[in-house]
Design a protein around this motif. Structure first.
Motif: not given
Length: 114
Positions: A82, A12, A88-90, A97, A93, A85-86
Motif C-alpha cells: 500500500q 502490474i 507506482l501511480d506516478k 494494476v 500512465s 502504490l502512490p
C-alpha cells in the motif's frame, strides 16, 4: 527478510515499450520496488495479449511486436505494498494494476550447491 504468511500480490500489466524517465517502465518499477525494500519483484514477458484497446500484441515469427505484454509481480505485506502504490501511480500512465491476497508458504534464498 521475513515475509508474513498472509501477504499481498501486486500484479502490474503494462507493455514492453512503455517508458519512464527514458528507461523501460518495467525496469524502473523493479528498481523502485528494490529501493523501497519490497521483498522481491519478477518481470514476466508474455508472447501474446491485448488490453483496453483490444489491439493484439503477439510474438509470432511473421509479425514480431515491439510491444509485447509485460507483467510485474511483487509480493510483500499489505502495508508495504500500500505504501508503494502512490509511487507506482506516478510512474504508470496506462495499464492494469491488481492486488490479491496470497498465502506465503515459503520464502528463502537458494542454498549454495555442495
Amino acid at each position: 527478510m521475513q515475509l508474513p504468511h498472509d501477504a499481498v500480490l501486486l500484479r502490474i500489466f503494462i507493455g514492453e515499450s512503455d517508458r519512464w524517465e527514458h528507461k523501460p517502465l518495467y525496469e524502473a518499477i523493479v528498481l523502485k520496488a528494490r529501493k523501497s525494500h519490497l521483498a522481491g519483484a519478477t518481470v514476466l514477458r508474455g508472447p501474446m495479449g491485448f488490453g483496453k484497446s483490444s489491439r493484439l500484441h503477439t510474438a509470432k515469427i511473421l509479425r514480431l511486436s515491439m510491444d509485447l505484454p509485460v507483467v510485474i509481480e511483487i509480493v510483500d505485506s499489505e502495508e508495504k505494498v500500500q505504501t508503494f502504490l502512490p509511487v507506482l501511480d506516478k510512474m504508470i500512465s496506462g495499464g492494469l494494476v491488481t492486488l490479491e491476497n496470497v498465502k506465503v508458504i515459503e520464502y528463502r534464498g537458494s542454498q549454495p550447491h555442495s
